[in-house]
Design an enzyme around this catalytic site. Structure first.
Site, PDB file in Angstrom:
ATOM      1  N   THR A   1       1.157  10.415   3.170  1.00 19.67           N
ATOM      2  CA  THR A   1       0.438  11.452   2.430  1.00 19.67           C
ATOM      3  C   THR A   1      -0.856  11.854   3.141  1.00 19.67           C
ATOM      4  O   THR A   1      -1.493  12.830   2.736  1.00 19.67           O
ATOM      5  CB  THR A   1       0.123  10.984   0.988  1.00 19.67           C
ATOM      6  OG1 THR A   1      -0.219   9.603   1.021  1.00 19.67           O
ATOM      7  CG2 THR A   1       1.313  11.175   0.079  1.00 19.67           C
TER       8      THR A   1
ATOM      9  N   GLU B   1      -0.075  -3.270   4.640  1.00 20.93           N
ATOM     10  CA  GLU B   1      -1.243  -2.371   4.684  1.00 20.93           C
ATOM     11  C   GLU B   1      -1.391  -1.679   6.040  1.00 20.93           C
ATOM     12  O   GLU B   1      -1.189  -2.302   7.071  1.00 20.93           O
ATOM     13  CB  GLU B   1      -2.519  -3.193   4.450  1.00 20.93           C
ATOM     14  CG  GLU B   1      -3.170  -2.985   3.112  1.00 20.93           C
ATOM     15  CD  GLU B   1      -3.773  -1.608   2.875  1.00 20.93           C
ATOM     16  OE1 GLU B   1      -3.865  -0.789   3.804  1.00 20.93           O
ATOM     17  OE2 GLU B   1      -4.150  -1.345   1.737  1.00 20.93           O
ATOM     18  N   ASP B   2      -1.801  -0.408   6.002  1.00 25.03           N
ATOM     19  CA  ASP B   2      -2.054   0.319   7.266  1.00 25.03           C
ATOM     20  C   ASP B   2      -3.539   0.465   7.566  1.00 25.03           C
ATOM     21  O   ASP B   2      -3.890   0.898   8.667  1.00 25.03           O
ATOM     22  CB  ASP B   2      -1.422   1.722   7.225  1.00 25.03           C
ATOM     23  CG  ASP B   2      -2.156   2.651   6.269  1.00 25.03           C
ATOM     24  OD1 ASP B   2      -2.433   2.236   5.129  1.00 25.03           O
ATOM     25  OD2 ASP B   2      -2.449   3.792   6.667  1.00 25.03           O
TER      26      ASP B   2
ATOM     27  N   LYS C   1      -8.460   6.904   5.722  1.00 26.41           N
ATOM     28  CA  LYS C   1      -7.239   6.241   5.250  1.00 26.41           C
ATOM     29  C   LYS C   1      -7.612   5.020   4.409  1.00 26.41           C
ATOM     30  O   LYS C   1      -8.384   4.171   4.851  1.00 26.41           O
ATOM     31  CB  LYS C   1      -6.351   5.852   6.424  1.00 26.41           C
ATOM     32  CG  LYS C   1      -5.707   7.078   7.047  1.00 26.41           C
ATOM     33  CD  LYS C   1      -4.631   6.733   8.050  1.00 26.41           C
ATOM     34  CE  LYS C   1      -3.939   8.003   8.496  1.00 26.41           C
ATOM     35  NZ  LYS C   1      -2.993   7.770   9.593  1.00 26.41           N
TER      36      LYS C   1
ATOM     37  N   ASP D   1       0.872  -1.168   0.000  1.00 21.40           N
ATOM     38  CA  ASP D   1       0.000   0.000   0.000  1.00 21.40           C
ATOM     39  C   ASP D   1       0.924   1.238   0.000  1.00 21.40           C
ATOM     40  O   ASP D   1       2.116   1.112   0.341  1.00 21.40           O
ATOM     41  CB  ASP D   1      -0.864  -0.055   1.260  1.00 21.40           C
ATOM     42  CG  ASP D   1      -1.742   1.160   1.421  1.00 21.40           C
ATOM     43  OD1 ASP D   1      -2.442   1.515   0.474  1.00 21.40           O
ATOM     44  OD2 ASP D   1      -1.711   1.757   2.516  1.00 21.40           O
ATOM     45  N   LEU D   2       0.408   2.392  -0.380  1.00 20.93           N
ATOM     46  CA  LEU D   2       1.273   3.579  -0.480  1.00 20.93           C
ATOM     47  C   LEU D   2       1.151   4.473   0.766  1.00 20.93           C
ATOM     48  O   LEU D   2       2.076   4.541   1.590  1.00 20.93           O
ATOM     49  CB  LEU D   2       0.925   4.361  -1.751  1.00 20.93           C
ATOM     50  CG  LEU D   2       1.751   5.608  -2.041  1.00 20.93           C
ATOM     51  CD1 LEU D   2       3.234   5.279  -2.167  1.00 20.93           C
ATOM     52  CD2 LEU D   2       1.260   6.286  -3.327  1.00 20.93           C
ATOM     53  N   ASP D   3      -0.028   5.114   0.889  1.00 23.71           N
ATOM     54  CA  ASP D   3      -0.220   6.047   2.017  1.00 23.71           C
ATOM     55  C   ASP D   3      -0.251   5.271   3.333  1.00 23.71           C
ATOM     56  O   ASP D   3      -1.081   4.389   3.513  1.00 23.71           O
ATOM     57  CB  ASP D   3      -1.526   6.816   1.809  1.00 23.71           C
ATOM     58  CG  ASP D   3      -1.863   7.716   2.991  1.00 23.71           C
ATOM     59  OD1 ASP D   3      -0.917   8.183   3.656  1.00 23.71           O
ATOM     60  OD2 ASP D   3      -3.056   7.947   3.250  1.00 23.71           O
TER      61      ASP D   3
ATOM     62  N   LYS E   1     -10.953  -1.359  -1.816  1.00 21.07           N
ATOM     63  CA  LYS E   1     -10.721  -2.228  -0.665  1.00 21.07           C
ATOM     64  C   LYS E   1     -11.908  -2.024   0.291  1.00 21.07           C
ATOM     65  O   LYS E   1     -12.375  -0.899   0.406  1.00 21.07           O
ATOM     66  CB  LYS E   1      -9.429  -1.826   0.055  1.00 21.07           C
ATOM     67  CG  LYS E   1      -8.176  -1.858  -0.828  1.00 21.07           C
ATOM     68  CD  LYS E   1      -7.028  -1.124  -0.143  1.00 21.07           C
ATOM     69  CE  LYS E   1      -5.856  -0.929  -1.085  1.00 21.07           C
ATOM     70  NZ  LYS E   1      -4.757  -0.121  -0.525  1.00 21.07           N
TER      71      LYS E   1
ATOM     72  N   SER F   1      -2.456   0.514  -4.366  1.00 23.25           N
ATOM     73  CA  SER F   1      -2.948   1.710  -3.672  1.00 23.25           C
ATOM     74  C   SER F   1      -4.280   2.186  -4.243  1.00 23.25           C
ATOM     75  O   SER F   1      -4.547   2.022  -5.430  1.00 23.25           O
ATOM     76  CB  SER F   1      -1.909   2.824  -3.823  1.00 23.25           C
ATOM     77  OG  SER F   1      -2.449   4.081  -3.483  1.00 23.25           O
ATOM     78  N   ALA F   2      -5.085   2.823  -3.389  1.00 24.50           N
ATOM     79  CA  ALA F   2      -6.349   3.424  -3.844  1.00 24.50           C
ATOM     80  C   ALA F   2      -6.120   4.755  -4.554  1.00 24.50           C
ATOM     81  O   ALA F   2      -7.015   5.266  -5.226  1.00 24.50           O
ATOM     82  CB  ALA F   2      -7.271   3.649  -2.643  1.00 24.50           C
TER      83      ALA F   2
HETATM   84  P1  B16 Z   1      -6.282  10.076  -4.358  1.00 22.93           P
HETATM   85  P2  B16 Z   1      -3.590   4.273  -0.101  1.00 22.93           P
HETATM   86  C1  B16 Z   1      -5.352   6.283  -0.238  1.00 22.93           C
HETATM   87  O1  B16 Z   1      -4.046   5.799  -0.394  1.00 22.93           O
HETATM   88  C2  B16 Z   1      -5.407   7.261   0.938  1.00 22.93           C
HETATM   89  O2  B16 Z   1      -5.121   6.582   2.149  1.00 22.93           O
HETATM   90  C3  B16 Z   1      -6.780   7.879   1.023  1.00 22.93           C
HETATM   91  O3  B16 Z   1      -6.833   8.818   2.084  1.00 22.93           O
HETATM   92  C4  B16 Z   1      -7.099   8.565  -0.324  1.00 22.93           C
HETATM   93  O4  B16 Z   1      -8.403   9.126  -0.285  1.00 22.93           O
HETATM   94  C5  B16 Z   1      -6.978   7.529  -1.432  1.00 22.93           C
HETATM   95  O5  B16 Z   1      -5.684   6.971  -1.441  1.00 22.93           O
HETATM   96  C6  B16 Z   1      -7.249   8.144  -2.808  1.00 22.93           C
HETATM   97  O6  B16 Z   1      -6.227   9.066  -3.101  1.00 22.93           O
HETATM   98  O7  B16 Z   1      -7.238  11.170  -4.007  1.00 22.93           O
HETATM   99  O8  B16 Z   1      -4.849  10.526  -4.498  1.00 22.93           O
HETATM  100  O9  B16 Z   1      -6.738   9.273  -5.550  1.00 22.93           O
HETATM  101  O10 B16 Z   1      -3.523   4.118   1.383  1.00 22.93           O
HETATM  102  O11 B16 Z   1      -4.605   3.332  -0.757  1.00 22.93           O
HETATM  103  O12 B16 Z   1      -2.243   4.220  -0.759  1.00 22.93           O
HETATM  104 MG    MG Z   2      -2.858   3.178   3.262  1.00 23.19          MG
END
Ligand code: B16
Ligand code: MG
Length: 216
Positions: free
Chosen positions: A18, A170-171, A46, A10-12, A146, A115-116
């Protein structure tokens, strides 16, 4: 001998934090709409997609908007967010993340991002991490959020490995559930009280090692 052939990150919250930038941009939007948005609320977003995050924030603020207005609001928030991540540097990589990615690759273990975020390529570029991922599956490539396992299954498929040969990092609880549903092992990054379903819970990738990977 481990059966693990790939790690999907996962990224964030795992590679970079972020969430702090998402928080600033959502707070600015909420304040413009006339209500507040706290860090406590931000925790619930998140791993949640941008459109779903906006729906939740509007609900918490007691505000109703049309689909067209929601699209405009999400676009406005994203512009502020992109302006911030545009200034990210390699210094913002979370402790141990780059080192563990390098250790995986040196050991012949494949790596993917799961990542999302629709901004993941920019974040990897700004932090100088793009070359450490064999495959990037992000919010631009999936239709189901997810805890649906789609993002991780697409990652395994693109890497050419079986889900059972993958470990996800994953967090978010929804991400841990997605990995389990996908038939993968999962390392939670955060608190054992929240991520207790994971095979192992760590404070960060600085606590991860190939030895721990082999013992999962
Ligand atoms: P974006 P992850 C997620 O990242 C974030 O945790 C979440 O807060 C954010 O809304 C989502 O990505 C979408 O991000 O607006 O840049 O498309 O944890 O899945 O890496
Ligand atoms: Mg995350």
């Amino acid at each position: 001998m481990s059966i693990i052939k790939a790690c999907i990150f996962d990224l964030d919250g795992v590679i970079v934090d972020t969430a702090v930038y998402h928080y600033k941009a959502w707070k600015r939007l909420a304040n413009e709409l006339g209500f507040d948005f706290t860090e406590h609320d931000n925790e619930k977003l998140k791993g949640v997609s941008r459109t779903r995050s906006l729906e939740l924030i509007l609900k918490w603020g007691g505000v109703t908007k049309t689909a067209a207005e929601q699209h405009e609001l999400a676009t406005r928030k994203n512009q502020w967010y992109v302006d911030m991540i545009n200034h990210m540097t390699p210094d913002e990589i979370l402790p141990g993340a780059k080192e563990f990615l390098e250790a995986c690759r040196n050991a012949g273990i494949k790596t993917a991002l799961g990542s999302a975020s629709k901004n993941s390529m920019m974040i990897l570029d700004k932090t100088g991490l793009t070359h450490l991922f064999d495959v990037v599956i992000d919010g631009n490539k999936v239709s189901k959020a997810k805890p649906d396992p789609e993002v991780f299954l697409k990652g395994a498929d693109a890497l050419g490995v079986d889900p059972a040969e993958c470990v996800v990092y994953e967090d978010a609880i929804a991400g841990v559930e997605a990995a389990i549903k996908g038939g993968m092992k999962v390392v939670g990054i955060g608190s054992p009280e929240v991520l207790g379903e994971a095979n192992l819970v760590l404070n960060g990738l600085n606590e991860m090692s190939l030895e721990k990977l082999n013992n999962l």
